[in-house]
Scaffold this active site. Sequence first.
Site, PDB file in Angstrom:
ATOM      1  N   HIS A  88       0.834  -1.211   0.000  1.00 52.01           N
ATOM      2  CA  HIS A  88       0.000   0.000   0.000  1.00 52.01           C
ATOM      3  C   HIS A  88       0.866   1.256   0.000  1.00 52.01           C
ATOM      4  CE1 HIS A  88       0.346   0.921   4.424  1.00 52.01           C
ATOM      5  NE2 HIS A  88       0.442  -0.373   4.549  1.00 52.01           N
ATOM      6  N   ASP A  90      -0.255   4.397   0.927  1.00 50.61           N
ATOM      7  CA  ASP A  90      -0.608   5.448   1.898  1.00 50.61           C
ATOM      8  C   ASP A  90       0.135   5.254   3.210  1.00 50.61           C
ATOM      9  OD1 ASP A  90      -2.233   3.095   2.426  1.00 50.61           O
ATOM     10  OD2 ASP A  90      -3.374   4.315   3.851  1.00 50.61           O
ATOM     11  N   GLU A 185      -4.865   1.715   2.823  1.00 55.36           N
ATOM     12  CA  GLU A 185      -4.826   0.555   3.721  1.00 55.36           C
ATOM     13  C   GLU A 185      -4.907   0.986   5.173  1.00 55.36           C
ATOM     14  OE1 GLU A 185      -3.007  -2.597   6.287  1.00 55.36           O
ATOM     15  OE2 GLU A 185      -2.410  -0.515   6.053  1.00 55.36           O
ATOM     16  N   GLU A 186      -4.249   2.092   5.495  1.00 54.01           N
ATOM     17  CA  GLU A 186      -4.153   2.513   6.905  1.00 54.01           C
ATOM     18  C   GLU A 186      -5.501   2.921   7.489  1.00 54.01           C
ATOM     19  OE1 GLU A 186      -1.713   2.029   8.689  1.00 54.01           O
ATOM     20  OE2 GLU A 186       0.078   1.978   7.436  1.00 54.01           O
ATOM     21  N   ASP A 207       4.228  -6.127   3.767  1.00 50.35           N
ATOM     22  CA  ASP A 207       3.798  -5.029   4.621  1.00 50.35           C
ATOM     23  C   ASP A 207       4.309  -5.263   6.031  1.00 50.35           C
ATOM     24  OD1 ASP A 207       2.563  -2.787   5.544  1.00 50.35           O
ATOM     25  OD2 ASP A 207       0.517  -3.542   5.351  1.00 50.35           O
ATOM     26  N   HIS A 389       4.033   4.068  12.425  1.00 49.72           N
ATOM     27  CA  HIS A 389       3.078   5.107  12.830  1.00 49.72           C
ATOM     28  C   HIS A 389       3.663   5.982  13.922  1.00 49.72           C
ATOM     29  CE1 HIS A 389      -0.411   2.202  11.486  1.00 49.72           C
ATOM     30  NE2 HIS A 389       0.593   2.258  10.644  1.00 49.72           N
TER      31      HIS A 389
HETATM   32 ZN   LIG Z   1       1.077  -1.308   6.411  1.00 47.88          ZN
END
Ligand SMILES: [Zn+2]
Length: 420
Positions: A88, A90, A185-186, A207, A389
Amino acid sequence: MISDTIREFILNDVRERFLRYVQVHTTSNENNDVTPSTQHQWDLLKMLKDELAGLGLQNVEISEHGYVYATLPSTDGAKAAPFALLAHVDTSPDQPGEHVKPQRHEKWDGKAITFPDDPSLKLTPNDSPELSLFKGETIITASGKTLLGADDKAGVAEIMAAMATFQKFPELPHGEIRVCFTPDEEIGRGTIKIDGDKLPKFCYTLDGGFPGELEDENFDAWRVDMKFKGIGVHPGYAKDKMINAAVVASRYVAHLPEWKTPEHTEKREGFIHVVSINGDFENAAVTAIVRDFEEENNKVTIEYMETLAKTYEKRFPGLAIELKVTHQYENMRDIVRKTPEVVDLADKAMRDAGVEPIRKSIRGGTDGARLTQLGHPTPNIFAGGLMFHSRREWIAESAMVKAVETVLHLAKGWVENGVK
Ligand SMILES: [Zn+2]
């Protein structure tokens, strides 16, 4: 199979791509209903489409919702079932993702890593114990004000580098490989607009995660929406008449087992998570999510919640509690294990790349879980980064190389597996 020349090509290619991709702003936004949820994700999606075409892949396209698809045709004479690689573009809205300035800490000496744009921020093996395994290597972080975006631009860069390597070194055997890059995805919407018909039966996400992580299991997930309807009466004359919905709802929530909450569970333990309580004396609403790796355990939990609701209705005559139970997604395990080769070949590919596989269960859902339900068994392979994150997110260059090497071995493994 992988010579020093190839390995050097991989390192330079994956590093260059990663450092470039993380500088493209791709934060997603759950408050926006369109796909992609943010316009700026198009910048990277279009860039990837152009680069895939530039590498000579076929059927390169981008859908109206930003999904990028491309095909790497098989090498001469190779017969293998096709598989897809997904990542992904994003990044999480939890931290700023604009103006990312990647920092390379070459030959990291083991001391605290500092950040030029925030002197108060430090990264040490105390924060992230895996860091100590990469002493003497090159670590990449952001500059202190933003996340890095290794989740999941490491996966994106690794898939692109694998494609570039296959094109540059045609002696590496592979069947047909599909590439798919996704937005959002997030915010849990990475697969809502995906076209399953454009994907072969077997898929892998690249991922997250420490080198060796291989995930073929996720939560079985339910959501319970509860409505409490009380009886409103003038409070001065309410004796034996009023049923205060907000008060009863909070009592009900307090009755749920404290040990079965996210803050008191780990590993393979399931939980009930009360997401919200809203209400007044007449009406109240409670939303909870119920999670476990076993569907049977979730059913027992939900039965308990239903029985407790009936008990409350008996205890407060006139009270009405309505429960709406929704099955959100399933554990991919049972579907994935019907075709064990999809995980076995990933396991072998990691070993061939010199990485010890670490089998993990995801305490959440993934794009892979939803794809698996659409009929595409999709385990997850590590992309190499850690502390996602957060502003201390980091990745070692060697981890990215290992992920690319895993893909090369995986492709060879599918060729050796043949067409059945
Ligand atoms: Zn991820």
